[in-house]
Design a protein around this motif. Sequence first.
Motif, short mmCIF file in Angstrom:
data_model
loop_
_atom_site.label_atom_id
_atom_site.label_comp_id
_atom_site.label_asym_id
_atom_site.label_seq_id
_atom_site.Cartn_x
_atom_site.Cartn_y
_atom_site.Cartn_z
N ILE A 1 0.85 -1.18 0.00
CA ILE A 1 0.00 0.00 0.00
C ILE A 1 0.89 1.23 0.00
N LEU A 2 0.72 2.09 -0.98
CA LEU A 2 1.51 3.32 -1.06
C LEU A 2 3.01 3.01 -0.94
N THR A 3 3.44 1.99 -1.65
CA THR A 3 4.80 1.48 -1.49
C THR A 3 5.56 1.54 -2.82
N LEU A 4 6.86 1.79 -2.72
CA LEU A 4 7.75 1.91 -3.87
C LEU A 4 8.76 0.77 -3.86
N VAL A 5 8.86 0.05 -4.99
CA VAL A 5 9.86 -1.00 -5.16
C VAL A 5 10.72 -0.60 -6.36
N GLU A 6 11.98 -0.24 -6.10
CA GLU A 6 12.78 0.33 -7.19
C GLU A 6 14.24 -0.08 -7.15
N LYS A 7 14.83 -0.12 -8.33
CA LYS A 7 16.28 -0.29 -8.52
C LYS A 7 16.82 -1.58 -7.91
N ASN A 8 16.05 -2.64 -7.98
CA ASN A 8 16.52 -3.95 -7.53
C ASN A 8 16.97 -4.77 -8.75
N THR A 9 17.92 -5.69 -8.54
CA THR A 9 18.54 -6.39 -9.65
C THR A 9 18.71 -7.87 -9.34
N THR A 10 18.24 -8.74 -10.25
CA THR A 10 18.50 -10.17 -10.08
C THR A 10 19.75 -10.57 -10.83
N ARG A 11 20.42 -11.60 -10.29
CA ARG A 11 21.62 -12.12 -10.91
C ARG A 11 21.88 -13.52 -10.36
N HIS A 12 22.70 -14.28 -11.06
CA HIS A 12 23.08 -15.62 -10.60
C HIS A 12 24.44 -15.94 -11.21
N PRO A 13 25.34 -16.55 -10.45
CA PRO A 13 26.68 -16.80 -10.97
C PRO A 13 26.71 -17.56 -12.29
N ASN A 14 25.75 -18.48 -12.51
CA ASN A 14 25.77 -19.26 -13.75
C ASN A 14 24.94 -18.62 -14.86
#
Length: 264
Positions: A130-143
Amino acid sequence: MTAVTNANAAGHGTIRLVPNCNYDFTTAAETGTRGGDALPIITGNITIVGGPSTHIRRTGGGPFRLIEVAAGARLDVVGIFIEGGDAGVFPGGAILSARGTIVLKSVTVRNSTADNGAGIASDSGSLILILTLVEKNTTRHPNGFGGGGAGIYNDGRLETDQSRITRNTANTSGGGIYNEQGGTARLVQTTLDENTARFEGGGLLNGPGGRALLVRTLVKRNTASDGGGIFDRPGPGTVTLVGSLVTANNPNNCRPVGSIPGCS
């Protein structure tokens, strides 16, 4: 954090953090089967209240996320910046729910990394924004594999209201949100914009078994190799738009062609 340990022991509690204060972590307080956590794993019914300008941050050390909620537990967070988590090869860079319930109100989740759900991973749990910001996150995996749902990974119940998921980057699919395996996503008056996926679903990837309902929601300026706005993978599952706009995504808005009524 002693306050969390005490609230867990009591089964419930409200923890009030200091306004304009940074709670910085360089080591994990607890290590479970899915990596380390800055705070003790939430096992009770706990509310954490901050603001204005209260931050919970990972500022160094090895990989560990910030918050994990156990099965059957509930966490409400109000008015806090949650940032800098790193779950390594595990899910939930900032926050992980393993069949628990999380409610975020006036919260910012940002600058975190993980294999999937770099911002938030909801594993068969309930996640309400609610009224929330989700920003500038990054997924990655060594393989180079994994890496879905840079902003949010969901295979449980996801609801958003007047929230924004923006500028997240997935090294596979689902830059903003990855919804699959029986997950339900109900996005109301929410904006998914400027998210990027290497493969499919820059804004939203709806996988087999996923059901997504977008109500008065804007999906704009997201980028992927296909389904820049929304990609609905073939199989059981649906994406439904109600008074929503999917526009100006690159290289296209919705794929496969004709899979999402009202979107071209």
